[in-house]
Design a protein around this motif. Structure first.
Motif, PDB file in Angstrom:
ATOM      1  N   LEU A 131      16.861  -8.279  27.100  1.00  0.00           N
ATOM      2  CA  LEU A 131      16.012  -9.692  26.375  1.00  0.00           C
ATOM      3  C   LEU A 131      15.765  -9.484  24.896  1.00  0.00           C
ATOM      4  N   GLY A 132      16.446  -8.705  24.269  1.00  0.00           N
ATOM      5  CA  GLY A 132      16.510  -8.915  22.734  1.00  0.00           C
ATOM      6  C   GLY A 132      15.909  -7.865  21.932  1.00  0.00           C
ATOM      7  N   TRP A 133      15.101  -7.131  22.536  1.00  0.00           N
ATOM      8  CA  TRP A 133      14.300  -6.290  22.033  1.00  0.00           C
ATOM      9  C   TRP A 133      14.793  -4.936  21.233  1.00  0.00           C
ATOM     10  N   GLY A 134      16.018  -4.680  21.705  1.00  0.00           N
ATOM     11  CA  GLY A 134      16.729  -3.532  20.986  1.00  0.00           C
ATOM     12  C   GLY A 134      16.842  -2.597  22.095  1.00  0.00           C
ATOM     13  N   ALA A 135      17.612  -1.439  21.750  1.00  0.00           N
ATOM     14  CA  ALA A 135      18.079  -0.521  22.641  1.00  0.00           C
ATOM     15  C   ALA A 135      17.146   0.898  22.448  1.00  0.00           C
TER      16      ALA A 135
ATOM     17  N   TYR B 233      11.699 -13.219  25.149  1.00  0.00           N
ATOM     18  CA  TYR B 233      13.005 -12.949  24.786  1.00  0.00           C
ATOM     19  C   TYR B 233      12.871 -12.995  23.190  1.00  0.00           C
ATOM     20  N   HIS B 234      13.355 -11.885  22.600  1.00  0.00           N
ATOM     21  CA  HIS B 234      13.206 -11.946  21.043  1.00  0.00           C
ATOM     22  C   HIS B 234      14.700 -12.271  20.688  1.00  0.00           C
ATOM     23  N   SER B 235      14.576 -13.394  19.956  1.00  0.00           N
ATOM     24  CA  SER B 235      16.090 -13.696  19.311  1.00  0.00           C
ATOM     25  C   SER B 235      16.370 -13.317  17.923  1.00  0.00           C
ATOM     26  N   GLY B 236      16.194 -11.994  17.514  1.00  0.00           N
ATOM     27  CA  GLY B 236      16.529 -11.216  16.336  1.00  0.00           C
ATOM     28  C   GLY B 236      17.749 -11.163  15.995  1.00  0.00           C
TER      29      GLY B 236
END
Length: 568
Positions: A317-321, A541-544
């Motif tokens: 969901l784009g929030w990182g590992a 969803y974070h589109s970073g």
């Protein structure tokens, strides 16, 4: 001669006794000093604990402050003392009682004076302002002098120099600063409380600041997840938000915490889950309970701050590992504000045991990420058993991954799951699949698996469609063993793709095999596993910043978000 002999004997005896006394003193004195210091420390800790227990401040004691700090009462420089996790007040041990009497903490709800409130003044606290903060009056940096100086508002986080502080600022209306769209103001809660007494429930009409885009956030933090950063994050979020919005999941369940949503406008609340994928699943289960209770209009959208070990759902969901404190909490809140709504499929996993005349109730799980049988489930089972025995050793994400690596290497040599294809039958949408020689089968709902590997796409050298988490389809793959899993993770091999399906049925005919659902493993005897669609969860969803693996799926995610917006 006799007199001389007796005199020397007496002198020798006196010397011996003095040596004994000095020896006793040299031993007892440090012991007595240590006991006295321990007694004083115990008395001091008891006094501090008594003050903490009765206080309205969220006091925490520290032996060493992380930055230059000054007591809010005596204005002296202090190395150790207490600080309030809600308002940021700092005091030495001796000044705690005075600080308690002189300074108010953040009020989560305004005291009613018989009328409704729609605003509140600034709440200024002097000294210990954040580093690199600037005065709202003159624009110059605050907190530059080595003493207790300058002011900070505990709600809007504005800072003002001592010489710039004017009477008008003390009575000026607080705007709640940069995060006004996320904060639940105290006067809102007092108004809602009054409405509940009058048995009115049209809460959507009570929107603070007359803002159209108010999206209050609720923070749920698991202080036991991964690298144990939850405690620190709780304090930082309480300083920036209303403390009533921040919950410690080791003290309150998600189901109880989420009841706050029912006091807020419909379809407006966002929840930030600070924890691993297991914590996210726990929160989503609580949201499903809200649906059962008829509270669907209060369902929040969920964002993730990854504190666990694998964090595959967060990665998808784009929030990182994984979060290790590299991003300021302020930026995290901005990311939550800017995130887009998206849907996530949730699946029902039913495990029905064979034998026992079917008298046993089937085990039912809810799956967000993946189900597996074979070597990766075996690694998770061994890891889980080891962590249950010595939980204190598993406080670091690096140590956790090292233990996984150890058990994976061990399985490469032992091969406990070999000949899986002879022990199981696999059906996809009712059609039986002929299995090659395998040691493991993995059923995927999301794009990432195994701590950051895009399993379905593999190396990307074959034209396979990207895995999606809202299409009602599951991706099913097989692996040849632990060594094959390791090759896939470093992009040296592809999985054995078995197909996609809306319903998956797996029959374990004989022996006992390790299984897992979203990292929760167990050893399972002969059974039938049926996976069917359960519901959708509303996620953010974070589109970073995108990694190389993510770049190929950006257009696909955009398409998913467009469809979600249309559905909503």
């Amino acid at each position: 001669m006799e007199g001389t002999g007796s005199g020397s004997g007496a002198a020798s005896a006196v010397a011996d006794w003095s040596l004994v006394l000095w020896t006793i003193c040299s031993v007892l004195l440090p012991v007595l000093i240590t006991l006295w210091c321990s007694l004083q420390r115990a008395r001091r800790q008891l006094l501090i604990r008594d003050i903490f227990g009765k206080s309205k401040h969220a006091w925490h004691y520290t032996d060493l402050f992380g930055q230059p700090s000054y007591c809010c009462v005596c204005a002296q420089h202090i190395l150790r003392g207490a600080f309030c996790a809600c308002c940021g007040l700092r005091a030495s041990e001796g000044c705690l009682k005075k600080a308690e009497q002189l300074f108010l903490c953040k009020e989560i709800m305004m005291r009613s004076n018989g009328g409704a409130h729609s605003s509140m003044p600034h709440h200024w606290i002097r000294g210990n302002v954040p580093l690199c903060s600037c005065c709202v009056v003159c624009g110059q940096q605050c907190g530059t002098q080595p003493k207790l100086c300058d002011y900070r508002c505990v709600w809007c986080q504005y800072t003002v120099h001592d010489e710039c502080m004017m009477d008008c600022l003390k009575t000026e209306e607080c705007t709640f600063g940069e995060f006004r769209d996320l904060i639940i103001p105290p006067y809102y809660l007092s108004t809602i409380n009054q409405m509940r007494k009058e048995k009115r429930n049209s809460y959507e009409k009570v929107v603070p600041y007359c803002r159209k885009h108010w999206m209050p956030v609720i923070v749920l933090a698991n202080t036991r997840s991964g690298n144990n950063m939850g405690e620190t994050l709780l304090g930082e979020f309480k300083i920036l938000l209303n403390p009533v919005q921040v919950f410690d999941l080791s003290k309150i369940t998600p189901a109880k915490a989420l009841q706050l949503c029912t006091l807020l406008p419909c379809n407006a609340v966002r929840v930030l889950v600070c924890g691993g994928d297991g914590t996210v699943g726990w929160v989503l289960d609580a949201i499903d309970e809200m649906k059962i209770k008829g509270q669907e209009r209060f369902i929040p959208q969920v964002a993730i701050l990854p504190l666990g070990t694998g964090n595959d759902l967060s990665n998808t969901l784009g929030w990182g590992a994984g979060y290790a404190g590299e991003v300021p909490v302020e930026q995290i809140l901005l990311n939550v504000m800017e995130a887009d709504g998206i849907k996530l499929d949730r699946w029902k996993v039913q495990v029905t045991n064979k034998g026992y005349y079917n008298l046993r109730k089937p085990k039912v799980f809810t799956m967000n990420n993946y189900f597996s049988i074979g070597p990766d489930a075996l690694m998770a089972l061994n890891f889980h058993a080891h962590r249950e025995k010595t939980p204190s050793l598993f406080s670091s994400r690096i140590i956790n991954k090292a233990v996984y690596f150890f058990y994976g290497t061990k399985d490469c040599l032992v091969q406990e799951c070999k000949d899986l294809n002879k022990k199981v039958e696999l059906e996809l949408d009712g059609e039986r699949i002929e299995l090659p020689n395998l040691e493991g089968i993995i059923v995927l709902n999301i794009g990432y698996w195994g701590g950051g590997c895009r399993l379905w796409e593999g190396m990307g050298d074959e034209p396979y469609p990207l895995a999606r988490h809202d299409d009602g389809l599951l991706e099913v793959v097989g692996v040849h063993g632990s060594f094959h899993c390791a090759q896939i993770q470093v992009k040296l091999a592809n999985p054995v793709r078995l197909g996609q399906a809306h319903t998956v049925r797996l029959i374990l005919k004989s022996s006992k095999m390790p299984m897992q659902v979203d990292g929760e493993p167990w050893a399972q005897g002969p059974c039938t596993v049926t996976i069917t669609h359960k519901t959708h969860a509303l996620m953010l969803y974070h589109s970073g910043e995108q990694t190389d693996d993510d770049a190929s799926s950006v257009s696909e995610q955009d398409h998913v978000r467009e469809q979600t917006d249309e559905d909503l």
